[in-house]
Motif scaffolding. Structure first.
Motif, PDB file in Angstrom:
ATOM      1  N   LEU A 132     120.517  90.231 -15.948  1.00 56.90           N
ATOM      2  CA  LEU A 132     120.138  91.465 -16.630  1.00 56.90           C
ATOM      3  C   LEU A 132     118.975  91.276 -17.598  1.00 56.90           C
ATOM      4  CD1 LEU A 132     123.727  92.829 -17.373  1.00 56.90           C
ATOM      5  CD2 LEU A 132     122.146  93.589 -15.584  1.00 56.90           C
ATOM      6  N   ASP A 133     118.650  90.038 -17.943  1.00 56.98           N
ATOM      7  CA  ASP A 133     117.577  89.731 -18.893  1.00 56.98           C
ATOM      8  C   ASP A 133     116.248  89.608 -18.147  1.00 56.98           C
ATOM      9  OD1 ASP A 133     116.044  88.974 -21.042  1.00 56.98           O
ATOM     10  OD2 ASP A 133     116.973  87.003 -21.277  1.00 56.98           O
ATOM     11  N   VAL A 134     115.679  90.736 -17.749  1.00 61.59           N
ATOM     12  CA  VAL A 134     114.469  90.719 -16.926  1.00 61.59           C
ATOM     13  C   VAL A 134     113.219  90.310 -17.698  1.00 61.59           C
ATOM     14  CG1 VAL A 134     115.324  92.370 -15.234  1.00 61.59           C
ATOM     15  CG2 VAL A 134     114.128  93.203 -17.251  1.00 61.59           C
ATOM     16  N   SER A 135     113.261  90.339 -19.016  1.00 63.95           N
ATOM     17  CA  SER A 135     112.073  89.955 -19.790  1.00 63.95           C
ATOM     18  C   SER A 135     112.195  88.556 -20.392  1.00 63.95           C
ATOM     19  CB  SER A 135     111.821  90.973 -20.912  1.00 63.95           C
ATOM     20  OG  SER A 135     112.895  90.961 -21.829  1.00 63.95           O
ATOM     21  N   GLY A 136     113.276  87.855 -20.094  1.00 63.28           N
ATOM     22  CA  GLY A 136     113.482  86.523 -20.661  1.00 63.28           C
ATOM     23  C   GLY A 136     113.811  85.503 -19.579  1.00 63.28           C
ATOM     24  N   ALA A 137     115.003  84.947 -19.658  1.00 63.82           N
ATOM     25  CA  ALA A 137     115.439  83.911 -18.711  1.00 63.82           C
ATOM     26  C   ALA A 137     116.072  84.559 -17.482  1.00 63.82           C
ATOM     27  CB  ALA A 137     116.434  82.980 -19.405  1.00 63.82           C
ATOM     28  N   TRP A 138     115.293  85.361 -16.773  1.00 70.83           N
ATOM     29  CA  TRP A 138     115.825  86.116 -15.642  1.00 70.83           C
ATOM     30  C   TRP A 138     116.288  85.194 -14.527  1.00 70.83           C
ATOM     31  CZ3 TRP A 138     113.513  88.078 -10.740  1.00 70.83           C
ATOM     32  CH2 TRP A 138     114.333  89.040 -10.139  1.00 70.83           C
ATOM     33  N   ASP A 139     117.497  85.441 -14.026  1.00 72.30           N
ATOM     34  CA  ASP A 139     118.088  84.673 -12.929  1.00 72.30           C
ATOM     35  C   ASP A 139     118.270  85.613 -11.743  1.00 72.30           C
ATOM     36  OD1 ASP A 139     119.549  83.133 -11.169  1.00 72.30           O
ATOM     37  OD2 ASP A 139     121.205  82.753 -12.551  1.00 72.30           O
ATOM     38  N   PRO A 140     117.402  85.547 -10.737  1.00 72.73           N
ATOM     39  CA  PRO A 140     117.458  86.501  -9.627  1.00 72.73           C
ATOM     40  C   PRO A 140     118.516  86.186  -8.570  1.00 72.73           C
ATOM     41  CG  PRO A 140     115.639  85.004  -9.288  1.00 72.73           C
ATOM     42  CD  PRO A 140     116.238  84.659 -10.629  1.00 72.73           C
ATOM     43  N   THR A 141     119.299  85.124  -8.741  1.00 75.40           N
ATOM     44  CA  THR A 141     120.219  84.726  -7.673  1.00 75.40           C
ATOM     45  C   THR A 141     121.273  85.788  -7.359  1.00 75.40           C
ATOM     46  OG1 THR A 141     121.598  83.537  -9.267  1.00 75.40           O
ATOM     47  CG2 THR A 141     119.937  82.252  -8.089  1.00 75.40           C
ATOM     48  N   LEU A 142     121.642  86.608  -8.326  1.00 69.28           N
ATOM     49  CA  LEU A 142     122.656  87.624  -8.041  1.00 69.28           C
ATOM     50  C   LEU A 142     122.136  88.738  -7.152  1.00 69.28           C
ATOM     51  CD1 LEU A 142     124.739  87.925 -11.312  1.00 69.28           C
ATOM     52  CD2 LEU A 142     125.164  86.603  -9.261  1.00 69.28           C
ATOM     53  N   LEU A 143     120.819  88.803  -6.960  1.00 69.31           N
ATOM     54  CA  LEU A 143     120.286  89.760  -5.984  1.00 69.31           C
ATOM     55  C   LEU A 143     120.851  89.484  -4.600  1.00 69.31           C
ATOM     56  CD1 LEU A 143     116.512  90.160  -6.928  1.00 69.31           C
ATOM     57  CD2 LEU A 143     118.305  91.879  -7.049  1.00 69.31           C
ATOM     58  N   PHE A 144     121.056  88.200  -4.296  1.00 74.85           N
ATOM     59  CA  PHE A 144     121.624  87.838  -2.988  1.00 74.85           C
ATOM     60  C   PHE A 144     123.082  88.280  -2.891  1.00 74.85           C
ATOM     61  CE2 PHE A 144     118.136  84.804  -3.585  1.00 74.85           C
ATOM     62  CZ  PHE A 144     117.400  85.098  -2.447  1.00 74.85           C
ATOM     63  N   VAL A 145     123.830  88.149  -3.987  1.00 70.38           N
ATOM     64  CA  VAL A 145     125.221  88.612  -4.001  1.00 70.38           C
ATOM     65  C   VAL A 145     125.257  90.130  -3.815  1.00 70.38           C
ATOM     66  CG1 VAL A 145     127.321  88.793  -5.389  1.00 70.38           C
ATOM     67  CG2 VAL A 145     125.961  86.694  -5.457  1.00 70.38           C
ATOM     68  N   LEU A 146     124.453  90.838  -4.578  1.00 72.46           N
ATOM     69  CA  LEU A 146     124.418  92.295  -4.472  1.00 72.46           C
ATOM     70  C   LEU A 146     123.935  92.741  -3.092  1.00 72.46           C
ATOM     71  CD1 LEU A 146     122.931  93.049  -8.003  1.00 72.46           C
ATOM     72  CD2 LEU A 146     125.294  93.344  -7.273  1.00 72.46           C
ATOM     73  N   GLY A 147     122.896  92.087  -2.603  1.00 66.62           N
ATOM     74  CA  GLY A 147     122.387  92.413  -1.265  1.00 66.62           C
ATOM     75  C   GLY A 147     123.425  92.148  -0.187  1.00 66.62           C
ATOM     76  N   GLY A 148     124.126  91.035  -0.307  1.00 65.86           N
ATOM     77  CA  GLY A 148     125.187  90.715   0.650  1.00 65.86           C
ATOM     78  C   GLY A 148     126.300  91.750   0.619  1.00 65.86           C
ATOM     79  N   ALA A 149     126.627  92.240  -0.572  1.00 67.93           N
ATOM     80  CA  ALA A 149     127.668  93.265  -0.700  1.00 67.93           C
ATOM     81  C   ALA A 149     127.222  94.567  -0.035  1.00 67.93           C
ATOM     82  CB  ALA A 149     127.990  93.496  -2.168  1.00 67.93           C
ATOM     83  N   VAL A 150     125.975  94.941  -0.237  1.00 66.48           N
ATOM     84  CA  VAL A 150     125.469  96.178   0.362  1.00 66.48           C
ATOM     85  C   VAL A 150     125.454  96.067   1.887  1.00 66.48           C
ATOM     86  CG1 VAL A 150     123.411  97.620   0.619  1.00 66.48           C
ATOM     87  CG2 VAL A 150     124.142  96.899  -1.655  1.00 66.48           C
ATOM     88  N   VAL A 151     124.971  94.952   2.412  1.00 72.07           N
ATOM     89  CA  VAL A 151     124.909  94.769   3.867  1.00 72.07           C
ATOM     90  C   VAL A 151     126.310  94.747   4.471  1.00 72.07           C
ATOM     91  CG1 VAL A 151     124.274  93.129   5.679  1.00 72.07           C
ATOM     92  CG2 VAL A 151     122.661  93.644   3.855  1.00 72.07           C
ATOM     93  N   THR A 152     127.215  94.010   3.841  1.00 72.45           N
ATOM     94  CA  THR A 152     128.585  93.923   4.341  1.00 72.45           C
ATOM     95  C   THR A 152     129.259  95.293   4.323  1.00 72.45           C
ATOM     96  OG1 THR A 152     128.752  91.670   3.504  1.00 72.45           O
ATOM     97  CG2 THR A 152     130.813  92.791   3.989  1.00 72.45           C
ATOM     98  N   THR A 153     129.082  96.037   3.249  1.00 70.95           N
ATOM     99  CA  THR A 153     129.676  97.366   3.146  1.00 70.95           C
ATOM    100  C   THR A 153     129.092  98.304   4.197  1.00 70.95           C
ATOM    101  OG1 THR A 153     130.082  97.067   0.797  1.00 70.95           O
ATOM    102  CG2 THR A 153     130.052  99.334   1.613  1.00 70.95           C
ATOM    103  N   PHE A 154     127.780  98.252   4.382  1.00 67.44           N
ATOM    104  CA  PHE A 154     127.137  99.106   5.382  1.00 67.44           C
ATOM    105  C   PHE A 154     127.695  98.819   6.774  1.00 67.44           C
ATOM    106  CE2 PHE A 154     123.833  99.849   8.562  1.00 67.44           C
ATOM    107  CZ  PHE A 154     123.598 101.194   8.352  1.00 67.44           C
ATOM    108  N   ILE A 155     127.770  97.553   7.140  1.00 64.29           N
ATOM    109  CA  ILE A 155     128.290  97.184   8.465  1.00 64.29           C
ATOM    110  C   ILE A 155     129.760  97.581   8.598  1.00 64.29           C
ATOM    111  CG2 ILE A 155     128.850  95.222   9.968  1.00 64.29           C
ATOM    112  CD1 ILE A 155     126.271  93.878   8.859  1.00 64.29           C
ATOM    113  N   GLY A 156     130.540  97.334   7.540  1.00 64.17           N
ATOM    114  CA  GLY A 156     131.961  97.692   7.578  1.00 64.17           C
ATOM    115  C   GLY A 156     132.179  99.176   7.784  1.00 64.17           C
ATOM    116  N   TYR A 157     131.417  99.995   7.076  1.00 65.87           N
ATOM    117  CA  TYR A 157     131.550 101.444   7.245  1.00 65.87           C
ATOM    118  C   TYR A 157     131.127 101.871   8.648  1.00 65.87           C
ATOM    119  CZ  TYR A 157     132.979 103.034   2.627  1.00 65.87           C
ATOM    120  OH  TYR A 157     133.697 103.294   1.501  1.00 65.87           O
TER     121      TYR A 157
END
Length: 136
Positions: free
Chosen positions: A32-57
């Motif tokens: 959440l700290d986009v102006s400091g020590a931003w850690d983008p790795t959770l984008l993969f978790v969020l992206g994986g959740a969206v893809v999995t949910t889309f396929i499941g539906y």
């Protein structure tokens, strides 16, 4: 059977949260700290959740009815009211302050810390207040 499937789904969800690092509040706060020590790795978790949910539906809605109940239970309301917007705002503020949302908070209870306990107490108090003062 419905209870067993619900338990297994919750267990799989909790395992996914732990493997994805969502139970580490520092990782979430750094995301959440986009102006400091931003850690983008959770984008993969969020992206994986969206893809999995889309396929499941897509797979679920190809069926005429669900596997373990009579009919699909889908939300029918489409409006945005003050309760929804206020709840979403409180959720975002709580997530940003603590680094936990409800799923990861419950999945982290085995390693209970003072900040996690405070967040869980605040969350349960919020649920209680919402039910106590509900107009519906």
């Amino acid at each position: 059977m419905k209870v067993i499937i619900g338990y297994l789904a919750g267990l799989l969800f909790g395992l996914g949260l732990a493997i994805g690092g969502m139970t580490d509040p520092a990782r979430v706060l750094n995301f959440l700290d986009v102006s400091g020590a931003w850690d983008p790795t959770l984008l993969f978790v969020l992206g994986g959740a969206v893809v999995t949910t889309f396929i499941g539906y897509q797979l679920a809605f190809k069926r005429s009815n669900p596997l373990f109940t009579e009919k699909f239970q889908l939300p029918t309301r489409r409006d945005l009211d003050g309760r929804l917007m206020g709840g979403a705002a409180l959720f975002g503020i709580g997530w940003g302050l603590s680094g936990y949302c409800p799923g990861p908070a419950f999945a982290s209870m085995a390693g209970l810390t003072t900040p996690l306990a405070a967040m869980l107490v605040a969350m349960v108090a919020g649920w209680w207040l919402a039910r106590r003062f509900s107009t519906q």
